[in-house]
Design a protein around this motif. Structure first.
Motif, mmCIF file in Angstrom:
data_model
loop_
_atom_site.group_PDB
_atom_site.id
_atom_site.type_symbol
_atom_site.label_atom_id
_atom_site.label_comp_id
_atom_site.label_asym_id
_atom_site.label_seq_id
_atom_site.Cartn_x
_atom_site.Cartn_y
_atom_site.Cartn_z
ATOM 1 N N ILE A 49 -0.072 -3.337 -1.793
ATOM 2 C CA ILE A 49 -0.397 -2.048 -1.171
ATOM 3 C C ILE A 49 -1.503 -2.221 -0.138
ATOM 4 O O ILE A 49 -2.281 -3.186 -0.174
ATOM 5 C CB ILE A 49 -0.861 -1.011 -2.228
ATOM 6 C CG1 ILE A 49 -2.186 -1.480 -2.884
ATOM 7 C CG2 ILE A 49 0.201 -0.787 -3.284
ATOM 8 C CD1 ILE A 49 -2.871 -0.407 -3.711
ATOM 9 N N ALA A 50 -1.543 -1.280 0.791
ATOM 10 C CA ALA A 50 -2.631 -1.248 1.780
ATOM 11 C C ALA A 50 -3.793 -0.441 1.220
ATOM 12 O O ALA A 50 -3.579 0.612 0.607
ATOM 13 C CB ALA A 50 -2.124 -0.617 3.072
ATOM 14 N N ASP A 99 0.863 3.846 -3.927
ATOM 15 C CA ASP A 99 1.482 3.448 -2.656
ATOM 16 C C ASP A 99 0.460 2.816 -1.718
ATOM 17 O O ASP A 99 0.715 1.812 -1.068
ATOM 18 C CB ASP A 99 2.104 4.690 -2.000
ATOM 19 C CG ASP A 99 2.470 4.449 -0.547
ATOM 20 O OD1 ASP A 99 3.480 3.758 -0.308
ATOM 21 O OD2 ASP A 99 1.720 4.926 0.348
ATOM 22 N N SER A 100 -0.719 3.407 -1.681
ATOM 23 C CA SER A 100 -1.797 2.957 -0.782
ATOM 24 C C SER A 100 -3.005 3.827 -1.087
ATOM 25 O O SER A 100 -2.870 4.865 -1.738
ATOM 26 C CB SER A 100 -1.385 3.134 0.691
ATOM 27 O OG SER A 100 -0.973 4.489 0.924
ATOM 28 N N THR A 138 -2.226 -7.545 -3.246
ATOM 29 C CA THR A 138 -0.947 -7.845 -3.881
ATOM 30 C C THR A 138 -0.842 -7.081 -5.194
ATOM 31 O O THR A 138 -1.842 -6.558 -5.724
ATOM 32 C CB THR A 138 -0.826 -9.347 -4.194
ATOM 33 O OG1 THR A 138 -1.809 -9.671 -5.187
ATOM 34 C CG2 THR A 138 -1.044 -10.194 -2.943
ATOM 35 N N PHE A 139 0.371 -7.045 -5.727
ATOM 36 C CA PHE A 139 0.592 -6.404 -7.032
ATOM 37 C C PHE A 139 -0.372 -6.987 -8.068
ATOM 38 O O PHE A 139 -1.063 -6.260 -8.781
ATOM 39 C CB PHE A 139 2.053 -6.635 -7.472
ATOM 40 C CG PHE A 139 2.347 -6.214 -8.885
ATOM 41 C CD1 PHE A 139 2.642 -4.887 -9.174
ATOM 42 C CD2 PHE A 139 2.329 -7.126 -9.936
ATOM 43 C CE1 PHE A 139 2.913 -4.485 -10.483
ATOM 44 C CE2 PHE A 139 2.591 -6.736 -11.245
ATOM 45 C CZ PHE A 139 2.884 -5.408 -11.516
ATOM 46 N N ASP A 140 -0.418 -8.335 -8.112
ATOM 47 C CA ASP A 140 -1.279 -8.969 -9.123
ATOM 48 C C ASP A 140 -2.750 -8.649 -8.905
ATOM 49 O O ASP A 140 -3.512 -8.473 -9.865
ATOM 50 C CB ASP A 140 -1.055 -10.487 -9.118
ATOM 51 C CG ASP A 140 0.262 -10.867 -9.802
ATOM 52 O OD1 ASP A 140 0.737 -10.079 -10.651
ATOM 53 O OD2 ASP A 140 0.825 -11.924 -9.457
ATOM 54 N N GLU A 141 -3.139 -8.556 -7.648
ATOM 55 C CA GLU A 141 -4.540 -8.216 -7.380
ATOM 56 C C GLU A 141 -4.876 -6.799 -7.845
ATOM 57 O O GLU A 141 -5.929 -6.553 -8.451
ATOM 58 C CB GLU A 141 -4.839 -8.334 -5.874
ATOM 59 C CG GLU A 141 -4.993 -9.776 -5.407
ATOM 60 C CD GLU A 141 -5.077 -9.911 -3.887
ATOM 61 O OE1 GLU A 141 -5.652 -10.908 -3.422
ATOM 62 O OE2 GLU A 141 -4.563 -9.012 -3.170
ATOM 63 N N VAL A 142 -3.972 -5.873 -7.573
ATOM 64 C CA VAL A 142 -4.230 -4.486 -7.995
ATOM 65 C C VAL A 142 -4.380 -4.420 -9.500
ATOM 66 O O VAL A 142 -5.329 -3.811 -10.035
ATOM 67 C CB VAL A 142 -3.091 -3.547 -7.516
ATOM 68 C CG1 VAL A 142 -3.304 -2.130 -8.077
ATOM 69 C CG2 VAL A 142 -3.012 -3.512 -6.003
ATOM 70 N N TYR A 165 -1.235 7.898 -5.488
ATOM 71 C CA TYR A 165 -2.254 7.445 -4.532
ATOM 72 C C TYR A 165 -1.524 7.024 -3.274
ATOM 73 O O TYR A 165 -0.642 6.164 -3.305
ATOM 74 C CB TYR A 165 -3.059 6.274 -5.104
ATOM 75 C CG TYR A 165 -3.969 6.720 -6.228
ATOM 76 C CD1 TYR A 165 -5.248 7.195 -5.952
ATOM 77 C CD2 TYR A 165 -3.527 6.697 -7.542
ATOM 78 C CE1 TYR A 165 -6.074 7.633 -6.977
ATOM 79 C CE2 TYR A 165 -4.353 7.137 -8.562
ATOM 80 C CZ TYR A 165 -5.627 7.608 -8.278
ATOM 81 O OH TYR A 165 -6.453 8.052 -9.292
ATOM 82 N N THR A 166 -1.872 7.646 -2.173
ATOM 83 C CA THR A 166 -1.239 7.287 -0.906
ATOM 84 C C THR A 166 -2.086 7.797 0.244
ATOM 85 O O THR A 166 -2.752 8.829 0.126
ATOM 86 C CB THR A 166 0.179 7.869 -0.804
ATOM 87 O OG1 THR A 166 0.767 7.415 0.417
ATOM 88 C CG2 THR A 166 0.172 9.400 -0.814
ATOM 89 N N THR A 167 -2.041 7.078 1.338
ATOM 90 C CA THR A 167 -2.675 7.551 2.570
ATOM 91 C C THR A 167 -1.617 8.081 3.534
ATOM 92 O O THR A 167 -1.957 8.520 4.627
ATOM 93 C CB THR A 167 -3.436 6.403 3.260
ATOM 94 O OG1 THR A 167 -2.514 5.321 3.504
ATOM 95 C CG2 THR A 167 -4.589 5.907 2.400
#
Lengths: 558, 558
Positions: free
Chosen positions: A356-357, A319-320, A364-368, A486-488
Motif C-alpha cells: 500500500i501507499a 488500501d492506503s 509491502t504486505f509483510d511490512e504492514v 483506510y484510503t486516501t
C-alpha cells in the motif's frame, strides 16, 4: 398516588434530561448525561465495599414464584463470587408479571419514561459498584468495566427510553375528527389513542457486556409499557441482578408494582432461556449471543418480536493511508481492547499483497503486518498498561481459539501471557495476528468464520477491488457489526461506502486518533445496522422500539 | 438529470401535500387530498371507455424476464375481462429489479416521497377508470369501488408515503460530533447517515380490496428505497396492473429505472406467490388474505419482514343504547355494505339473553334481533338501493358459506337474492342473521371462526360481563380487525375499553350516525391493531415503515 416518587418530583428531576436526549438523537451531536471519568463519581471505596459485601450472599428480590436458589459465578479474574439468586417458577412468576401491567400501561408514555430515567439515575449513582460487578463477570479491565459497563451502558439505556418515548407520543392522546358533509351537518368523532404493551419482554443477557447490551432492550420494553424479565448469562448475573433490584425499588417508590421487572437465573444446564422464550406470555425478546441460539430464537419464538445481536465477521480494508503511524496505533488499540472480545473488534485486515501507499512511503504486505504487530507490542509492552487494556479472557473457549490460532497460518504476532499483579489466576493474553492468503477464498476459509477473541487475520488480497469483493461476501454471508477502511483515494472511499450501503454495514473511515472502530457512542452512532446477518436490529432507532407496543384507538360520536 | 419530471417540478407539485399530510398524521384531525365524490372527477365516460378498451388486450409493461402471458379474470358481475398480463421469469426479473435500486436509494427520502406522490396523483386522475377496474374484480358496487378503491385507497397510499418519509428523516443526513477531552483538543467526527433499502418488496394482493389493501405496503416499500414486485390476486389483477403501469411511467419520466415497480401474475394453480416469497431477493412482504397462507408466510419467508392482514372475528357488544333506532340503522348498514365481505364487518353480535335497556324501553334478545333484521330489510327493501350497497358476491366460497348459514342455527333474517338490472349474472345477496346461544362456548362454536361474507351471528349471552369475556376470548384466539360496543353505562364503556387495551383491538363506541365500524379513515384511524391474531401490523404507523429500510452510518475524522 401516595408514592414517595411523585410525578411532579420525577418531572422536576428528569424531564430536562429527556428533552436534551430528544434533541441529541435528532441532531446526533455529542451528548451524554453521564460523565465517563471515574473521578466524576464520588467514593470509589464505598462502591468496592458494596460489591464485596455481595459475595457469598443470597440476592433476595422478594419475587413471586421463587422455588429455590442458584448461581455460581466465578470472575474471569479468578475470584469466586458465590452470590445466590432466586430461581423462578415461571408458572407463578409470569402471571404475576402480567398482572402488574395494566397500571403501568395506564401511567402513559411520559410517566414511564421518567420512572425509567430515575432507575437509570440510581444505577448511575452506584457506578463504582457496577464497575466491579461488570469487571468480575465479563473480565473487562476496571476502567473499561467502569465506562462501558457504567456511563456508556446508562447512555444506551437513556437512548432507548428516548426512542420509546418519541415513538409513543407521535400519535396524539386524543383527536377531534370532523368530516364535512357538503350542505349537511359535518360528522364528528372524538378519538383517543392509547399505547398498549405487547406483554412480557424477555432480555437474554450476554457474558461480555451484561449492562451495555442488556439495557437497550430492557428499557425499550419497559418504557413502552411492558413488564420485563431479565435472564442474565449464567456467568454475568450480578450486574443485571443489581439492575433489577434498583428497578424494583424505584417502581415501588413511584407507586407501581415492582414485579414489572424480575430476574430469572437458571440452574446449571437447565436451559431456562429456551423454556421462557417459548412461553405465550413472552411477546418481546432481546438477545445478544451466539448465532446458533439467536437463529433458534428467531425461528422458534414465533409468538414474540425477537431482537438479536449475533456473531459477525468484522473487516478492515487497508488500501492506503496518509497517516501510517496513526493507522497502526489506532488498529493496535482496537485489536487489544478487552482482548478483542467485542462484537465490534476487527477480525480480518484485508491488505493488497503488492502493498500500500502511505505517507511513510510504499509498504509491502509483510511490512504492514509487521509494523502493526510492532504497534501492538509497543502498546502492550508494559504489563501494567497491558493489563489495563486487555482485561482477562472471559471463558476457556476464547483461550482455546487463541491457542489454536498458530495452526491456522503464519503467525505475524504471537500472543503473550501477561501476569496480573492483583489476580494471579486471571488468564490475560495479548492478541495474535495470523497471516493468510485471500486468493482462494472458499466457504471453509478460516477468516470467513467468526473467531471471537484476540485473534485477527491479515489477509493478502490481489487488489483493493479484491478486498471490496471479499468484504461484500463477508458481510452478506457472515454479517458484520463494523467495517473500517483506510484510503486516501476518493474513488476507493466511494466504493467502500457503496459496498456498505448495499450490504448494510456501519463504516468507519480513516480512524487514526482517539476514536476506535469498536466503539460507538449512544445518541449519535448506531451499533450494528440491523440489515446484515450479524444483527436484526440496531441500537437504537425507530425500528428498535416501534413494535414493542401497539396503539389502540377508541372512537365515539363527538 | 434530464428527466421530464424534475425535482423542482415535483417539489412544486407535491411538497405542500406532503407537509399537510405530516400535520394530519400528527393531529389525526380529518384531512384528505382526494375528494371522495365521483362528481369531483371529470369525464366519467372517458374513464369507463378507458376501462372497456382494456378488455381482451395484452397488458404490455415491457418488463424484463417476461416468458409468456397469463390472466383469466372474470368480474363477479359476470363480465369476462380477458386481459392478458406478462408472466415473469423471476431469475431474470428479480436481478433486474435489484439492479434498479442504487439510483433510487441515492435519490433520498424527499425525492422518493415526491415521486410516489406523483404516481398517486396520476392514479387519482384516472379514478373513474380504476373504479370500474375495482368494481369488476372485487364485486364492489360502483360507488364503493369508486371511493374505497379510489380516493380512500389513494389516501392510504399518501399516508404510507408520509410515514415512510417521517421515519427516514428523523435521523439527519449528517452530523458533526465533537467530544470534549478535558484540557486536550476535542475529538471530532463527521458522520453521514443514509437510509438504505432492504431489497425487493413483494406485495401479495387480495381479491376484495386490491388497491386499498395493496397500496400501503407498495408505497411504504417504494418510498423507503426498495423495489416493489406486485403479485395481485388472480381474480383482481387489473387495478394493480394499472397501478404498476402508472408507477413505471412516472419513474421513467422522473429519471429512475421503471423496473423499480414490476408486476407478477401467475398461471392458474402455479402458486407463484409461494415461490417468490422464499426468494432471497425478497426482503419485505405485504400480504392480505387467508390466515393459512399468512401464517405460512410468517413461518417460512424468514429472509423477509412479513406484514400480514389475515382473518379475524369481529364482535359487537350490545349492552344498552340511548338511540335504539340509530344503533339498528347503523348496524344494518355495516352488515350490508359490500355484502359483509370486508375484514372489518361485524360478525358476532353479543346480546344479553335477558334483553337490553334502550331509549325505546327494554327490549328482549328476540326483539333486538328481529328489529335489526327489520332494519336490514328496510335498508335493502328497494332493489336499486340494495344493489348500490351490496355489490356482488366475490367468489363461490362466499356463496357456499351463505347457503350453509341456515344449518347453523335459527335464521332471524334470511338472505334474499337481488337481481342486478345491468348484470344478470351477478350473484347479489342480502345478509343473513343467525341466532345462536353463547352459553356453552367451545372451540367448535361456529361464531368462533371467521365466516367471511354476509352472515352474522346474534349470540345470546348471559350478561354483559359474559359478553366481555367472550369478546376477550374471541380477540385473543381468533383476532379482530374491529370491535364495536353499544352502552349507556360509563362502567361498561370502561370495561370494554379495558378488554380492547388488554387484547389489543380497535374499538368503536355507540356509532349511530354516518360513521360505520367497518370504515377507517386514513391519516386518523388505524386499520387493525397489529397486536392480535387478525394482523401483525396496522395501517399505518411507525412500525409499518421503520423496518423497511436501515440506516448506514459512515464516520470520518472531522
Amino acid at each position: 398516588m401516595s408514592a414517595d416518587l411523585s410525578t411532579v418530583l420525577l418531572v422536576d428531576r428528569h424531564r430536562g434530561t429527556l428533552d436534551q436526549a430528544l434533541e441529541a438523537v435528532r441532531t446526533r451531536a455529542f451528548w451524554s448525561p453521564h460523565p465517563e471519568h471515574p473521578k466524576a463519581y464520588p467514593d470509589p471505596d464505598a462502591g468496592r465495599a458494596a460489591f464485596e459485601a455481595l459475595a457469598g450472599r443470597r440476592f433476595a428480590l422478594d419475587q413471586p414464584g421463587t422455588d429455590g436458589w442458584t448461581g455460581d459465578e466465578r470472575s474471569p479474574f479468578g475470584v469466586e463470587l458465590g452470590v445466590h439468586y432466586p430461581h423462578p417458577d415461571p408458572d407463578v412468576l409470569l402471571p404475576a408479571m402480567r398482572a402488574a401491567m395494566p397500571v403501568w400501561r395506564a401511567a402513559g408514555p411520559e410517566a414511564r419514561a421518567l420512572v425509567c430515567l430515575e432507575i437509570i439515575a440510581r444505577i448511575n449513582e452506584r457506578t463504582h459498584e457496577f464497575a466491579h460487578a461488570v469487571m468480575h463477570t465479563s473480565g473487562q479491565a476496571f476502567t473499561m468495566a467502569f465506562q462501558a459497563g457504567g456511563p456508556h451502558a446508562q447512555d444506551r439505556a437513556v437512548e432507548a427510553v428516548t426512542y420509546a418515548y418519541i415513538e409513543q407520543v407521535r400519535t396524539p392522546e386524543s383527536a377531534e375528527w370532523t368530516k364535512p358533509q357538503g350542505k349537511r351537518d359535518p360528522i364528528g368523532l372524538r378519538k383517543t389513542f392509547t399505547a398498549v404493551p405487547r406483554g412480557i419482554g424477555l432480555v437474554i443477557g450476554c457474558n461480555t457486556f451484561p449492562t451495555w447490551n442488556g439495557y437497550p432492550g430492557l428499557f425499550a420494553s419497559l418504557a413502552t409499557g411492558n413488564a420485563v424479565l431479565v435472564k442474565p448469562h449464567p456467568r454475568a448475573v450480578l450486574p443485571l441482578a443489581l439492575t433489577v433490584e434498583i428497578a424494583r425499588e424505584v417502581l415501588a417508590e413511584a407507586g407501581y408494582p415492582r414485579d414489572l421487572v424480575c430476574l430469572a437465573v437458571d440452574h446449571p444446564g437447565e436451559g431456562l432461556a429456551k423454556t421462557l422464550a417459548l412461553r405465550p406470555e413472552i411477546r418481546l425478546i432481546d438477545y445478544t449471543g451466539s448465532t446458533a441460539f439467536g437463529d433458534w430464537l428467531e425461528a422458534n419464538a414465533r409468538q414474540a418480536q425477537v431482537f438479536t445481536e449475533k456473531a459477525g465477521v468484522n473487516t478492515v480494508v487497508i488500501d492506503s493511508t496518509g497517516d501510517y503511524r496513526g493507522m497502526l496505533a489506532n488498529l493496535a488499540f482496537s485489536l487489544s481492547l478487552y482482548s478483542g472480545q467485542m462484537c465490534t473488534t476487527p477480525q480480518n485486515l484485508l491488505i493488497p499483497r503488492d502493498g500500500i501507499a502511505t505517507d511513510q512511503g510504499d509498504k509491502t504486505f509483510d511490512e504492514v503486518v509487521a509494523d502493526l504487530a510492532a504497534a501492538v507490542d509497543h502498546l502492550l509492552g508494559d504489563d501494567a498498561r497491558a493489563n489495563a487494556l486487555l482485561g482477562a479472557l472471559v471463558n476457556p473457549d476464547v483461550k482455546s481459539r487463541l491457542d489454536a490460532a498458530p495452526g491456522i497460518g503464519d503467525v505475524a504476532l504471537a500472543s503473550r501471557a501477561v501476569t496480573h499483579p492483583d489476580f494471579p489466576d486471571a488468564v490475560v493474553r495479548t492478541p495474535a495476528i495470523v497471516k493468510l492468503d485471500g486468493a482462494k477464498t472458499d466457504d471453509d476459509s478460516p477468516y470467513l468464520s467468526e473467531c471471537f477473541g484476540p485473534v485477527s487475520f491479515a489477509v493478502a488480497v490481489d487488489s483493493t477491488a479484491g478486498a471490496l469483493e471479499l468484504l461484500r461476501r463477508t458481510i452478506r454471508d457472515k454479517g458484520a457489526m463494523t467495517v473500517a477502511g483506510y484510503t486516501t483515494s476518493a474513488q476507493v472511499e466511494q466504493e467502500l461506502e457503496e459496498v456498505c450501503f448495499e450490504e448494510c454495514a456501519q463504516l468507519s473511515l480513516n480512524l487514526t486518533g482517539g476514536v476506535y472502530v469498536n466503539q460507538t457512542a449512544a445518541f449519535s452512532d448506531f451499533h450494528g445496522s440491523g440489515g446484515n446477518p450479524a444483527a436484526n436490529s440496531a441500537l437504537c432507532d425507530g425500528a428498535f422500539v416501534a413494535n414493542r407496543f401497539r396503539v389502540v384507538e377508541v372512537r365515539r360520536p363527538a
